[in-house]
Design an enzyme around this catalytic site. Structure first.
Site, PDB file in Angstrom:
ATOM      1  N   MET A 156       0.840  -1.206   0.000  1.00 22.18           N
ATOM      2  CA  MET A 156       0.000   0.000   0.000  1.00 22.18           C
ATOM      3  C   MET A 156       0.873   1.252   0.000  1.00 22.18           C
ATOM      4  SD  MET A 156      -3.182   0.536  -0.242  1.00 22.18           S
ATOM      5  CE  MET A 156      -4.660   1.412   0.286  1.00 22.18           C
ATOM      6  N   GLY A 157       1.619   1.434  -1.089  1.00 24.50           N
ATOM      7  CA  GLY A 157       2.345   2.691  -1.284  1.00 24.50           C
ATOM      8  C   GLY A 157       1.439   3.655  -2.026  1.00 24.50           C
ATOM      9  N   ILE A 159       0.941   3.943  -5.250  1.00 25.45           N
ATOM     10  CA  ILE A 159       0.157   3.323  -6.330  1.00 25.45           C
ATOM     11  C   ILE A 159      -1.028   2.555  -5.733  1.00 25.45           C
ATOM     12  CG2 ILE A 159       0.191   1.737  -8.303  1.00 25.45           C
ATOM     13  CD1 ILE A 159       3.243   2.326  -8.535  1.00 25.45           C
ATOM     14  N   SER A 238       3.555  -5.585 -10.170  1.00 27.72           N
ATOM     15  CA  SER A 238       4.775  -5.178  -9.458  1.00 27.72           C
ATOM     16  C   SER A 238       6.011  -5.809 -10.086  1.00 27.72           C
ATOM     17  CB  SER A 238       4.621  -5.472  -7.960  1.00 27.72           C
ATOM     18  OG  SER A 238       5.301  -6.606  -7.550  1.00 27.72           O
ATOM     19  N   ARG A 239       6.379  -6.991  -9.636  1.00 28.88           N
ATOM     20  CA  ARG A 239       7.509  -7.718 -10.226  1.00 28.88           C
ATOM     21  C   ARG A 239       7.150  -9.190 -10.283  1.00 28.88           C
ATOM     22  NH1 ARG A 239       8.735  -3.476 -11.552  1.00 28.88           N
ATOM     23  NH2 ARG A 239      10.683  -2.323 -11.324  1.00 28.88           N
ATOM     24  N   GLU A 268      11.883 -11.383 -18.021  1.00 33.18           N
ATOM     25  CA  GLU A 268      11.325 -10.529 -19.072  1.00 33.18           C
ATOM     26  C   GLU A 268      12.405 -10.171 -20.085  1.00 33.18           C
ATOM     27  OE1 GLU A 268       9.511  -7.185 -17.128  1.00 33.18           O
ATOM     28  OE2 GLU A 268       8.095  -8.439 -16.054  1.00 33.18           O
ATOM     29  N   HIS A 287       4.643  -5.720 -19.449  1.00 26.37           N
ATOM     30  CA  HIS A 287       5.193  -4.750 -18.494  1.00 26.37           C
ATOM     31  C   HIS A 287       4.975  -3.296 -18.960  1.00 26.37           C
ATOM     32  CE1 HIS A 287       8.388  -4.417 -15.089  1.00 26.37           C
ATOM     33  NE2 HIS A 287       7.574  -3.368 -15.079  1.00 26.37           N
TER      34      HIS A 287
END
Ligand code: GLV
Ligand code: GLV
Length: 322
Positions: A156-157, A159, A238-239, A268, A287
């Site tokens: 919960m940053g 973004i 995210s990643r 990726e 991405h």
């Protein structure tokens, strides 16, 4: 006095680089869609005073230890798991990234991917383009509702907070899990903190927005998918390395969960034969979280500003450790 030399590892928009052009000589890898080879990056880093890098570049100890003049590395991303931050710190190199300017665009994409997954948008479009629309069916391409459902945000940053705002417009209940509680966000947006386990078992949509760290690596594993509802969708913006992709594949093909929306992958670009790219109930994107033209230009501009500031002995605007 000769101007410092800055190497940029991808062909970027020239006008967005104005802050840097005034103060430095610039070298730039000439291709937009093809990464700078490692060998070239090593040659350039050895003579550069600053680097503007992409998340596809490995800025590791081996590179930095042969880059004696580099004072600043500005990464064109909010995430910086491609950079050995400790090695940079030991050499006194300032590492910068691009938070804030990409927040809203990335939240837009996350919500778009959630909606596309739930309402089978890409699957339906592909199906129609193949000429398969020959009649009506009551459950033809019927998906899941989004409004009034429960969204679980992991990470919960800013973004995550921007995503919660969007969800509130759809009358969703919003849970979040984060290292630290966010009382101001809870109050402002009416979201609730949940343990990781509770979030997994109660959410209809689980959106991963956490940075990749040793703690978050593979946090979405077999055990996590087992705890989700069978009707749940897993969305990752995210990643890829936060996910055990084999466990996810098993979950979406055996009906443990309803489907997934993936903007990121462990490796990726993915191989064209990657099994997760072959499924109707998995929406895949290459991405593109922050990829609006406006935002990408703002990110380039911010990187250029950060490098110019550090080369002038000033405080960077968005260093990773302010
Ligand atoms: C994209 O993934 C970013 O970290 O900006
Ligand atoms: C859908 O388009 C409907 O009319 O129900």
């Amino acid at each position: 006095m000769t101007k410092p030399y800055v190497y940029i590892t991808r062909k970027l928009d020239e006008t967005s680089l104005t802050p840097l052009k005034e103060v430095a000589h610039i070298g730039m890898w000439p291709h937009e869609d093809e990464p700078c080879p490692r060998e070239e990056l090593e040659i350039q880093a050895a003579k550069a005073d600053g680097l503007l890098t992409m998340l596809s570049d490995q800025v590791d100890e081996a590179l930095l230890s042969n880059a004696p003049n580099v004072k600043v590395v500005a990464n064109l991303a909010v995430g910086y798991d491609n950079i050995d931050v400790q090695a940079a710190k030991e050499q006194g190199i300032i590492v910068c990234h691009t938070p804030d300017v990409l927040t809203e665009s990335t939240a837009d994409l996350a919500f778009a991917l959630l909606m596309a997954s739930a309402r089978r948008i890409v699957e339906a479009s592909d199906w129609m383009k193949k000429g398969k629309w020959t009649g009506w069916g009551p459950f033809l391409l019927a998906g899941a509702d989004i409004h009034h459902k429960t969204l679980g945000i992991v990470g919960m940053g800013s973004i995550g907070t921007a995503l919660a705002k969007r969800a509130k417009g759809f009358d969703m209940k919003v849970l979040y899990h984060n290292r630290s509680r966010k009382p101001e966000v809870e109050k402002q947006l009416g979201v609730s903190y949940a343990s990781f386990e509770d979030l997994l078992s109660e959410s209809d949509f689980i959106v991963c927005l956490t940075p990749l760290t040793p703690e978050t690596k593979l946090m979405f594993n077999e055990k996590a998918f087992d705890q989700m509802k069978r009707s749940a969708y897993f969305i990752n913006v995210s990643r890829g390395q936060t996910v055990d992709e084999d466990a996810l594949y098993e979950a979406v093909t055996t009906g443990k969960i309803a489907g997934a929306g993936l903007d990121v992958f462990s490796q990726e670009p993915v191989s064209p034969t990657h099994p997760l790219t072959k499924l109707n109930n998995v929406t895949v994107l290459p991405h593109i979280g922050s990829a609006s033209v406006e935002t990408r230009k703002a990110m380039m501009h911010l990187c250029a500003e950060n490098i110019a500031l550090v080369l002038h002995g000033k405080q960077a605007k968005t260093p990773i450790h302010p």
